[in-house]
Design an enzyme around this catalytic site. Structure first.
Site, PDB file in Angstrom:
ATOM      1  N   ASP A   1       0.882  -1.162   0.000  1.00  0.00           N
ATOM      2  CA  ASP A   1       0.000   0.000   0.000  1.00  0.00           C
ATOM      3  C   ASP A   1       0.927   1.220   0.000  1.00  0.00           C
ATOM      4  O   ASP A   1       2.134   1.102   0.251  1.00  0.00           O
ATOM      5  CB  ASP A   1      -0.934  -0.007   1.223  1.00  0.00           C
TER       6      ASP A   1
HETATM    7  C1  BGC Z   1      -4.909   3.424   0.215  1.00  0.00           C
HETATM    8  C2  BGC Z   1      -5.054   2.449  -0.941  1.00  0.00           C
HETATM    9  C3  BGC Z   1      -4.870   3.172  -2.242  1.00  0.00           C
HETATM   10  C4  BGC Z   1      -3.527   3.868  -2.252  1.00  0.00           C
HETATM   11  C5  BGC Z   1      -3.260   4.638  -3.533  1.00  0.00           C
HETATM   12  C6  BGC Z   1      -3.661   4.282   0.109  1.00  0.00           C
HETATM   13  O1  BGC Z   1      -3.750   5.352   1.016  1.00  0.00           O
HETATM   14  O2  BGC Z   1      -4.911   2.729   1.431  1.00  0.00           O
HETATM   15  O3  BGC Z   1      -6.303   1.843  -0.888  1.00  0.00           O
HETATM   16  O4  BGC Z   1      -4.990   2.272  -3.315  1.00  0.00           O
HETATM   17  O5  BGC Z   1      -3.494   4.804  -1.180  1.00  0.00           O
HETATM   18  O6  BGC Z   1      -4.073   5.745  -3.627  1.00  0.00           O
END
Ligand code: BGC
Length: 755
Positions: free
Chosen positions: A229
């Site tokens: 993530d």
């Molecule tokens: C989130 C993800 C997301 C990623 C990219 C993170 O803060 O937890 O779900 O895909 O950011 O935006």
């Protein structure tokens, strides 16, 4: 493309460079070898492609894209084909924007109603969440776009999400929290998996070898690559060894250099790096080879599709006296600021820049022939004034129909709610209007359950969840009867957050103890006989359905043999409608572990004309009867009887059930001895063959229980079941030789293959 050969041509530095992104949204290219850079971007229910400045919190503008219904509502459709339709549309939007991987779906379990991202997740139930995720992934990937199944794993709260440590036991992990990921991996092979920020039992997920290698790859056979993530990387070399291939995003080459240094020093085997690079290139070239080029988008058509889908995701939770659908020839008061500007999506990385947005007032006006009166009632932020309330009451008294549109403006990534309460102004407004106009209908837009202190005063309640940019149109379709609601709740609605099982251990920083274990959602409410506000699986229609008794293909099966269960469903009302038929399974007595009374193991949606009957058939596989055995680290079935029920919801009173015996081939039986209780002996396979005559003899020796006895025969029997056989023999004073019994126990042991 021969990826292995290509990896063989890469230098150590080139390989390490592929292990982290190029800025926010791209993978790195290797120009010397013609390896391109590709884009990965959010998100689960719409495309969030940032053309300019990137961020992972939805702060900066992204390209216009359709905002479809969020997962909370989608799961309420219990409709695999519906989610696939949405998936294919999402893939088209990704392709038209040259995006190779869509960062979704999220299939984390809703452990508490307070989790800020519940609107992005499907359900409290692992079977439903897994089926929905698998359908989504299969659909998106069938169009040549990859997916990223997230957030792996045990990431069930937003509080301290970057540092928290989820403390979860092995059985709970596999039966509840990992199961939806397992189904999605096995049924759909997502191109990538996104590991979550948190730690599990003391190890950050980016470097959790148990999760990323043992479970994901060795047990489930995952073939794609794992990415972090955004910002979830900790120790880069440890993460590579554990099975985390790509770090996202990346603003420097520092971690690539650490990989190079670790290979040079011998700390990291270069084969581990090659394995990760190979996984990433396999997915990259698959997209290049199968992705559709020159896709043009018709955003207006997608808006219409979003409305159709949203109509299948909204749950009619109450409809006393058939308040809904409204007679549009009558005057209608529409009350609430959300009628002007609907709440349709949550905050954070899934935030879409939608090109269209329906509003209830306008859509209702298009179809109503009666007068439409609007009163704001309360502001968009949930605050109200005496003046706004007075106007709302006046409108409600004047009109023949009253439709309140209200909701919760608090759903966002990065923060959990503190309670399920709606803003005070919203509660005040709804209560005042409902008191002024008995039978008022309320449409609630929210990402997760909210408290409903005014429910008794309302005639009807439509839970619209966060239904995307066309939600308002879909709401109007339902409240006017153009669409007959069919969705059912994919989560329990507790009275308040304190009623939910995770409550004392939710939203903590540091160690987050999953002490409620497997007792999540309806499993908890069933076991403790607690009545929530609305049960899992509840949802009404404008028509009515009747269920026959279920039929099974066999009353006894051996583990692994499929069992077919069918029931006839009849539309007994006067409108065409769709019914979500649910199938639950529960083991009557399990000796090794305590199991939920029932668990969802099947669902089908059936469309019926008035008076029409259709047979719904389910096939149950071995997993439907199994539990996670921590001594074997595997799924095991214990021989016994199971209650198989077909029902319109999870309510215990509405189950129509049949009993089936399943004979295990996977359980490890403990050898029977004179210390085994009579109950344990009788529950053991082959016991009755050997023991039957002796049981009869013992019964004839037991004192008779007459009508005037203080203890019933059943009570005596139950007491006897808990007594070790050796003790029982001593009670009957040497009338049966213990050596004879011991011989019989040995015989049963040997018939069961135990020494
Ligand atoms: C989130 C993800 C997301 C990623 C990219 C993170 O803060 O937890 O779900 O895909 O950011 O935006």
């Amino acid at each position: 493309m021969n990826v292995k050969e290509l990896v063989g041509k890469m230098t150590l530095e080139e390989k390490a460079s592929l292990c982290s992104g190029l800025g926010w949204w791209n993978t790195k290219p290797v120009e010397r070898l013609g390896i391109p850079s590709v884009m990965v971007t959010d998100g689960p229910h719409g495309l969030r492609k940032q053309a300019g400045e990137g961020d992972h919190l939805g702060l900066n503008e992204s390209v216009p894209a359709t905002c479809f219904p969020t997962a909370a509502g989608l799961a309420s459709s219990f409709d695999r084909e519906l989610i696939a339709t949405q998936g294919r549309a999402l893939a088209a939007e990704a392709q038209a924007n040259d995006v190779s991987i869509l960062l979704g779906p999220g299939t984390n379990i809703k452990r508490s109603p307070l989790c800020g991202r519940n609107f992005e997740y499907f359900s409290e139930d692992p079977y439903l969440a897994g089926e929905m995720a698998a359908s989504y992934i299969n659909a998106v990937q069938s169009e040549g776009v990859g997916t990223s199944l997230k957030h792996f794993a045990m990431n069930n709260q937003e509080t301290a999400r970057n540092s928290g440590n989820s403390v979860v036991d092995e059985r709970t992990m596999h039966e509840i929290y990992l199961a939806p990921f397992e189904t999605a991996v096995k049924k759909a092979q997502p191109a990538t998996i996104m590991n979550s920020y948190n730690q599990v039992n003391g190890t950050f997920n980016c470097q959790n070898e148990y999760l990323l290698t043992k479970v994901l790859r060795d047990m489930w056979g995952f073939e794609g690559y794992v990415m972090t993530d955004w910002g979830a990387m900790h120790d880069r070399v440890a993460a590579l060894k554990a099975g985390c291939d790509l770090e996202m995003p990346s603003m420097s080459t520092a971690n690539d250099e650490k990989i190079v240094a670790a290979v040079k020093s011998g700390e990291l085997d270069e084969a581990v790096l090659d394995r990760s690079v190979e996984r990433m290139l396999n997915i990259l070239y698959r997209w290049i080879e199968t992705g559709k080029k020159d896709v043009t988008l018709d955003l207006a058509a997608h808006h219409r599709l979003a409305r159709k889908i949203a109509g299948e995701t909204m749950v009619l939770a109450k409809n006393e006296g058939g308040v809904l659908p409204l007679d549009t020839s009558k005057s209608t008061a529409i009350i609430g600021a959300y009628a002007e500007k609907i709440m349709f999506q949550g905050g954070g990385s899934s935030h879409i820049n939608n090109p269209y947005l329906d509003n209830v007032l306008e859509e209702y006006g298009k179809v109503a022939s009666g007068e439409v009166i609007y009163a704001k009632g309360c502001k968009q932020n949930g605050e109200t004034t005496d003046e706004l309330i007075a106007e709302a009451i006046e409108a409600a008294k004047k009109a023949e129909n009253v439709l309140i549109v209200a909701g919760s403006p608090q759903e966002t990534e990065g923060a959990d709610r503190k309670s399920m309460a709606l803003p005070k102004g919203v509660v005040k407004m709804i209560t005042a209007v409902a008191e002024a106009h008995p039978g008022a209908a309320l449409v609630l837009t929210c990402g997760a359950p909210v408290e409903l202190p005014f429910l008794d005063k309302l005639g009807a309640l439509l839970i619209a969840y966060l239904g995307g940019q066309a939600a308002a149109g879909a709401i109007v379709d339902i409240v006017t009867g153009a669409v007959n609601p069919s969705a059912k709740l994919a989560e329990t609605w507790p009275m308040n957050h304190r009623q939910s099982p995770a409550h004392p251990n939710f939203g903590k920083s540091g160690d987050v103890r999953y002490e409620e274990g497997i007792w999540v959602g309806y499993r908890w409410f069933d076991a403790h006989d607690i009545k929530p506000r609305f049960r899992f699986g509840h949802g009404l229609s404008y028509t009515t359905f009747e269920y026959s008794e279920p039929r099974v293909s066999a009353s006894e099966i051996t583990e692994g043999e499929p069992l077919t269960v069918s029931a006839d469903i009849t539309n007994t009302g006067s409108r065409a409608g769709a019914e979500i038929v649910q199938l639950y399974v529960g083991q009557d007595i399990c000796r090794k572990v305590t199991r939920p009374i029932k668990e969802l193991k099947g669902f089908e949606k059936v469309r019926l004309e008035p008076g029409e009957t259709k047979t719904v058939t389910f096939t149950l596989d071995r997993r439907a009867f199994a539990f996670w055995d921590v001594s074997k680290h595997d799924w095991v079935i214990e021989t016994g009887t199971f209650t198989v029920s077909v029902a319109p919801c999870s309510c215990p009173k509405r189950q129509k059930s049949v009993t089936v015996k399943v004979n295990s081939t996977s359980e490890t039986l403990e050898p029977l001895t004179l210390e085994s209780t009579i109950g344990e002996i009788l529950a053991t396979p082959h016991a009755m063959e050997v023991f039957g005559p002796l049981m009869q003899a013992a019964q004839s020796m037991a004192p008779a229980t007459g009508d005037d006895e203080m203890f019933s025969a059943e009570g005596m029997m139950e007491m006897a079941m808990g007594i070790p056989i050796g003790t029982a023999l001593s009670f009957i004073g040497g009338q049966i030789d213990p050596n004879v019994v011991l011989g019989m126990l040995r015989q049963i042991n040997s018939l069961n293959g135990i020494e």
